[in-house]
Motif scaffolding. Structure first.
Motif, short mmCIF file in Angstrom:
data_model
loop_
_atom_site.label_atom_id
_atom_site.label_comp_id
_atom_site.label_asym_id
_atom_site.label_seq_id
_atom_site.Cartn_x
_atom_site.Cartn_y
_atom_site.Cartn_z
N ILE A 65 0.88 -1.17 0.00
CA ILE A 65 0.00 0.00 0.00
C ILE A 65 0.92 1.22 0.00
O ILE A 65 1.66 1.45 0.96
CB ILE A 65 -0.92 0.04 1.23
CG1 ILE A 65 -1.84 -1.19 1.27
CG2 ILE A 65 -1.74 1.34 1.23
CD1 ILE A 65 -2.69 -1.29 2.54
N GLY A 66 0.89 1.97 -1.08
CA GLY A 66 1.67 3.19 -1.15
C GLY A 66 0.89 4.34 -0.52
O GLY A 66 -0.33 4.43 -0.71
N ILE A 67 1.59 5.17 0.23
CA ILE A 67 0.95 6.36 0.81
C ILE A 67 1.80 7.53 0.34
O ILE A 67 2.91 7.77 0.82
CB ILE A 67 0.87 6.25 2.34
CG1 ILE A 67 -0.01 5.04 2.70
CG2 ILE A 67 0.29 7.54 2.93
CD1 ILE A 67 0.17 4.52 4.08
N SER A 68 1.26 8.23 -0.66
CA SER A 68 2.04 9.24 -1.36
C SER A 68 1.86 10.63 -0.76
O SER A 68 0.75 11.12 -0.60
CB SER A 68 1.62 9.27 -2.83
OG SER A 68 2.09 10.45 -3.43
N LEU A 69 3.00 11.27 -0.47
CA LEU A 69 2.98 12.64 0.06
C LEU A 69 3.14 13.66 -1.08
O LEU A 69 3.60 14.78 -0.87
CB LEU A 69 4.09 12.83 1.10
CG LEU A 69 3.73 12.39 2.53
CD1 LEU A 69 3.45 10.90 2.61
CD2 LEU A 69 4.81 12.76 3.51
N ASP A 70 2.72 13.25 -2.26
CA ASP A 70 2.75 14.16 -3.40
C ASP A 70 1.60 15.16 -3.31
O ASP A 70 0.65 14.97 -2.56
CB ASP A 70 2.64 13.37 -4.70
CG ASP A 70 3.98 12.81 -5.12
OD1 ASP A 70 4.70 13.52 -5.83
OD2 ASP A 70 4.32 11.68 -4.71
N GLN A 71 1.71 16.21 -4.13
CA GLN A 71 0.63 17.20 -4.20
C GLN A 71 -0.05 17.22 -5.56
O GLN A 71 -1.13 17.77 -5.70
CB GLN A 71 1.17 18.58 -3.82
CG GLN A 71 1.46 18.64 -2.31
CD GLN A 71 2.13 19.94 -1.89
OE1 GLN A 71 3.21 20.28 -2.37
NE2 GLN A 71 1.50 20.67 -1.00
N SER A 72 0.60 16.59 -6.56
CA SER A 72 0.00 16.54 -7.89
C SER A 72 -0.40 15.11 -8.23
O SER A 72 0.44 14.21 -8.32
CB SER A 72 1.00 17.04 -8.94
OG SER A 72 0.63 16.59 -10.23
N LYS A 73 -1.70 14.93 -8.42
CA LYS A 73 -2.22 13.59 -8.75
C LYS A 73 -1.72 13.14 -10.12
O LYS A 73 -1.36 11.98 -10.31
CB LYS A 73 -3.75 13.64 -8.73
CG LYS A 73 -4.40 12.27 -8.87
CD LYS A 73 -5.90 12.36 -8.68
CE LYS A 73 -6.55 10.99 -8.81
NZ LYS A 73 -8.00 11.06 -8.54
N ASP A 74 -1.68 14.06 -11.09
CA ASP A 74 -1.23 13.73 -12.44
C ASP A 74 0.21 13.25 -12.44
O ASP A 74 0.56 12.26 -13.08
CB ASP A 74 -1.35 14.94 -13.37
CG ASP A 74 -2.82 15.30 -13.64
OD1 ASP A 74 -3.69 14.46 -13.35
OD2 ASP A 74 -3.07 16.41 -14.13
N LYS A 75 1.05 13.95 -11.68
CA LYS A 75 2.46 13.60 -11.61
C LYS A 75 2.62 12.21 -10.98
O LYS A 75 3.38 11.38 -11.46
CB LYS A 75 3.21 14.65 -10.79
CG LYS A 75 4.70 14.47 -10.82
CD LYS A 75 5.43 15.63 -10.15
CE LYS A 75 6.93 15.33 -10.11
NZ LYS A 75 7.68 16.36 -9.41
N LEU A 76 1.87 11.98 -9.91
CA LEU A 76 1.93 10.70 -9.21
C LEU A 76 1.50 9.56 -10.14
O LEU A 76 2.16 8.52 -10.23
CB LEU A 76 1.04 10.74 -7.97
CG LEU A 76 0.87 9.42 -7.22
CD1 LEU A 76 2.20 8.93 -6.66
CD2 LEU A 76 -0.17 9.56 -6.11
N THR A 77 0.38 9.75 -10.82
CA THR A 77 -0.17 8.72 -11.69
C THR A 77 0.80 8.39 -12.83
O THR A 77 1.04 7.21 -13.13
CB THR A 77 -1.53 9.18 -12.27
OG1 THR A 77 -2.36 9.63 -11.19
CG2 THR A 77 -2.25 8.06 -12.98
N ALA A 78 1.37 9.42 -13.44
CA ALA A 78 2.32 9.22 -14.53
C ALA A 78 3.56 8.48 -14.03
O ALA A 78 4.07 7.56 -14.68
CB ALA A 78 2.71 10.56 -15.15
N PHE A 79 4.02 8.89 -12.85
CA PHE A 79 5.24 8.32 -12.27
C PHE A 79 5.06 6.84 -11.94
O PHE A 79 5.90 6.01 -12.28
CB PHE A 79 5.61 9.10 -11.00
CG PHE A 79 6.91 8.69 -10.39
CD1 PHE A 79 8.09 9.36 -10.70
CD2 PHE A 79 6.97 7.66 -9.46
CE1 PHE A 79 9.30 8.99 -10.13
CE2 PHE A 79 8.18 7.28 -8.88
CZ PHE A 79 9.34 7.95 -9.22
#
Length: 155
Positions: A78-92
């Motif tokens: 289960i990843g818990i992402s501290l990102d702020q951009s959903k698009d960037k996270l999804t692409a990554f």
């Protein structure tokens, strides 16, 4: 902020080997229910990370390799992402072949689950056994793979 810090430290202090990891009920990036209970009977890695965290990104190939090798035997992440951009996270995650579920709320360091569990630096990981008890934390590289293999073998 000091009270928050103390609360975070108090929570973090309870997250020790042998303790049951307190569950959460959230939704993943795809809007599907996400909780530790959903993975009962599996070995689960909780991975607090972000695309902008150098050490996190450096560790991803190891995590992906361990996942691909042991997922068929019952290893979940289960990843818990501290990102702020959903698009960037999804692409990554697509680019890096990180096919497991991610929790994301766009809040950076104020990420709901990071705050709940007193996470103040990343990467922070917790490895849970089939009953949701902590069997390892902040395992990296071969340490992670060895611990997962051992946990799966010890069923």
């Amino acid at each position: 902020a000091l009270a928050e810090q103390e609360e975070a430290n108090r929570i973090k202090a309870t997250l020790v080997k042998g303790a049951k990891f307190p569950d959460f009920a959230e939704k993943d990036l795809g809007g599907e229910p996400l909780s530790i209970a959903n993975y009962k009977g599996k070995i689960v890695l909780l991975d607090f990370w972000a695309t902008w965290c150098g050490p996190c990104v450096g560790e991803i190939p190891n995590v992906v390799k361990t996942y691909e090798k042991y997922h068929p035997q019952g290893f979940e992440i289960i990843g818990i992402s501290l990102d702020q951009s959903k698009d960037k996270l999804t692409a990554f995650t697509a680019q890096k072949k990180m096919t497991w579920k991610q929790f994301f709320d766009g809040q950076g360091w104020s990420n709901k689950l990071a705050v709940k569990y007193g996470v103040q630096s990343i990467p922070a990981t917790y490895l849970l056994d089939r009953d949701g008890k902590i069997i390892g934390k902040d395992l990296r590289g071969e340490e992670l793979e060895d611990a997962v293999a051992k946990a799966l073998g010890g069923s």
